[in-house]
Design a protein around this motif. Structure first.
Motif, PDB file in Angstrom:
ATOM      1  N   ARG A  77       3.336   0.181   6.603  1.00 46.16           N
ATOM      2  CA  ARG A  77       3.253  -0.550   5.332  1.00 46.16           C
ATOM      3  C   ARG A  77       2.066  -1.504   5.403  1.00 46.16           C
ATOM      4  O   ARG A  77       1.527  -1.768   6.489  1.00 46.16           O
ATOM      5  N   SER A 114      -4.097  -3.518   0.603  1.00 40.67           N
ATOM      6  CA  SER A 114      -3.944  -2.122   0.173  1.00 40.67           C
ATOM      7  C   SER A 114      -5.172  -1.574  -0.525  1.00 40.67           C
ATOM      8  O   SER A 114      -5.330  -0.363  -0.656  1.00 40.67           O
ATOM      9  N   THR A 152       5.172  -5.497   0.746  1.00 33.59           N
ATOM     10  CA  THR A 152       5.675  -5.324   2.110  1.00 33.59           C
ATOM     11  C   THR A 152       6.999  -4.573   2.161  1.00 33.59           C
ATOM     12  O   THR A 152       7.462  -4.219   3.247  1.00 33.59           O
ATOM     13  N   VAL A 163       6.716   1.639   1.428  1.00 31.73           N
ATOM     14  CA  VAL A 163       5.963   2.536   2.306  1.00 31.73           C
ATOM     15  C   VAL A 163       5.041   3.362   1.417  1.00 31.73           C
ATOM     16  O   VAL A 163       5.506   4.189   0.639  1.00 31.73           O
ATOM     17  N   ASP A 175       5.834   7.071  -2.924  1.00 28.20           N
ATOM     18  CA  ASP A 175       6.103   5.841  -2.178  1.00 28.20           C
ATOM     19  C   ASP A 175       7.617   5.652  -2.063  1.00 28.20           C
ATOM     20  O   ASP A 175       8.386   6.133  -2.902  1.00 28.20           O
TER      21      ASP A 175
END
Length: 567
Positions: free
Chosen positions: A288, A324, A346, A349, A405
């Motif tokens: 992550r 990200s 956070t 995934v 995700d």
């Protein structure tokens, strides 16, 4: 997999066993952050934390429209003298300087520029050979024009920065580099993958190597590659594409001596991601984004204060969103119909992060094989296999024929459309028992049935018009590149046809925008071909490194069949 021996990594013990990654890497960082446990963004009491930064960035009215402006300025005097002058001002005004007093302080003690100078790229060529492959004369000229942009984006650090580093926020990297453009006048991590791809297509391996070596310098300094080349980015990284950059370079040059000299540093970065970013989802180890440090982002100080209002956990989420590369997107909201203060990066995934990392591990396994180190190659290949299976088991939806995700807390898939859903095809990290053609057919069916694929100006970043810059209607170049190459990699005829269709639309859209403005932009509007995008914390920027790289990739791959205009 590994023996039961242990090695020291990043200041912590990295346990190696012969079983699943989850058996040898158990530490999962908590999402609950306490400010007392965290360090400042970096050690600079001017650029990263402290009363001076807070006072300047929260001035009413604003001293600068863009929070990044101040932290990119140099100190005219030494750091200690600057802080002493500020402290005297605060004592004189009992901690409440007027707007004019604060403005005078900044004007007398800080100035813009004087940290970088234009760099000459010795390997730049007027007419690289790939231009000959482009049949359409308009597209050939377009490619030539993009090649002409590289020298204008080339920079190097001035000697004064190296001699007086604390007076600057810029990192004194050793080599010349290519900036994205606009307000981004420093090296950026994931931008540089497509910059390097474009440089190599234009036959500039020396410049590409210099850019890569700057990132290796960062790894030696920090243990990872920061978000960008400023000290205030030192608390977070970005999508881990360094090994992929090296893969491009080695395939172009076959420089195995250079690879041997740098393989240890590459490995260090990959171990950092395993050590800091791993989470367990139903017995499967995945990654992550996770960037904890105290307080707001210095370059977005005011914006973060307004969003988080002192909530340290929310500051961590905002920094993790910046890590990200998607800063920001409803993709990261607890509810995709929510707002930025519900960001929960956070607890997610991401498909792309894990696909990027899986691809990086594949590369380093191949590098060790090239160097004749079969033991290390096998170790990293086993890790690659673990990630392939975890991506398949956790992120692949057999029902939908695509990856999604996943919410870490619930284990549920977040079934929204994002171009990043296709990234495992880009890095060829599908399940070991999956077939590339069959997976390509499934993914092509999913993509073709989505309205998001058919916008005339490219594929939007999401289906949600949330007002964030990584949402509808913005179409970002790297996501187009990932989609195009990912579909082409699948060996599915249907997927490859979709790949070419998107290539054609994206090239024509960018060409239209270039004809209208003589600019290349960091993002575009999917609804209007060639129109630049909007939203987010700053106005759209031009230049633009990764935009140029993606178009050059497409023209290099399909220059013999693409046309500038519809028949």
């Amino acid at each position: 997999m590994f023996s039961k021996s242990k090695c020291f990594v990043g200041g912590q013990i990295w346990s190696q066993t012969t079983r699943r990654i989850t058996k040898w890497l158990k530490e999962v960082k908590s999402s609950t952050i306490r400010e007392t446990q965290l360090q400042p963004t970096c050690s600079s009491p001017v650029y990263c934390y402290g009363p001076l930064l807070h006072t300047v960035q929260t001035a009413e009215p604003k001293l600068f429209k863009d929070s990044k402006t101040f932290v990119d300025m140099r100190m005219i005097h030494s750091q200690s003298e600057t802080l002493d002058t500020f402290n005297k001002l605060m004592e004189k005004t009992e901690g409440k300087p007027s707007h004019e007093e604060l403005k005078q302080f900044v004007n007398k003690n800080f100035e813009s520029g004087n940290e970088l100078e234009n760099a000459t790229l010795s390997d730049w060529k007027e007419n690289p050979k790939f231009l000959e492959k482009i049949k359409d004369p308009v597209l050939r000229q377009f490619a030539s024009d993009l090649n002409q942009i590289w020298p204008g984006l080339a920079r190097q650090i001035r000697p004064h920065v190296i001699e007086n580093p604390t007076q600057y926020s810029i990192e004194p990297v050793p080599n010349k580099f290519v900036v994205p453009g606009g307000r981004f006048m420093e090296p950026y991590y994931w931008d540089s993958y497509w910059i390097i791809s474009g440089l190599l297509i234009c036959e500039m391996p020396d410049t590409a190597r210099g850019v890569i070596e700057n990132f290796l310098w960062f790894v030696e300094k920090y243990g990872f590659v920061p978000n960008g080349g400023r000290v205030y980015y030192a608390e977070r990284s970005q999508p881990p594409l360094l090994a992929s950059m090296v893969d491009l370079y080695i395939k172009y040059t076959n420089d195995t001596k250079w690879l041997k000299d740098n393989i240890d540093t590459l490995e260090k970065e990959l171990k950092y991601w395993l050590n800091v970013h791993t989470v367990d989802v139903n017995g499967n180890t995945l990654l992550r984004y996770y960037a904890p440090s105290a307080g707001p982002r210095p370059e977005s100080y005011r914006e973060d204060l307004e969003t988080a209002k002192g909530n340290q956990a929310l500051y961590t989420e905002l920094k993790s969103g910046a890590e990200s590369g998607w800063d920001f997107s409803s993709r990261w909201f607890a509810d995709t119909d929510g707002s930025l203060n519900s960001i929960q990066v956070t607890n997610i995934v991401p498909v792309d992060l894990n696909a990027f990392y899986c691809g990086a591990v594949e590369h380093i396994s191949n590098f060790y094989s090239i160097l004749g180190n079969d033991k290390k190659s096998a170790e990293w290949k086993n890790i690659r296999d673990e990630f392939r299976e975890s991506i398949y088991k956790v992120l692949w939806s057999e029902e939908d024929g695509i990856w999604f995700d996943v919410n870490i807390t619930t284990g549920e898939k977040r079934k929204q459309f994002y171009p990043s859903n296709v990234s495992p095809l880009w890095t060829k990290c599908i399940g070991q028992n999956q077939n590339m053609v069959e997976v390509g057919d499934r993914v092509a069916k999913y993509v073709s049935q989505s309205d998001m694929f058919y916008y005339p100006g490219g594929i939007p970043t999401s289906s949600n018009r949330a007002g964030e810059q990584w949402d509808f209607p913005n179409a970002w170049p790297p996501l187009q590149g990932i989609m195009v190459e990912g579909l082409a990699n699948s060996e599915s005829q249907m997927a490859q046809q979709l790949s070419f269709n998107l290539t054609e639309r994206w090239v024509r859209s960018n060409l239209r925008g270039f004809r209208d403005t003589n600019e290349m932009f960091e993002k575009y509007d999917c609804e209007v071909p060639g129109r630049y995008g909007g939203g987010g914390e700053y106005v759209v920027q031009s230049g633009f490194g990764w935009t140029n790289g993606v178009i050059l990739e497409m023209l290099n791959a399909h220059g013999d069949e693409l046309t500038a205009d519809e028949d």
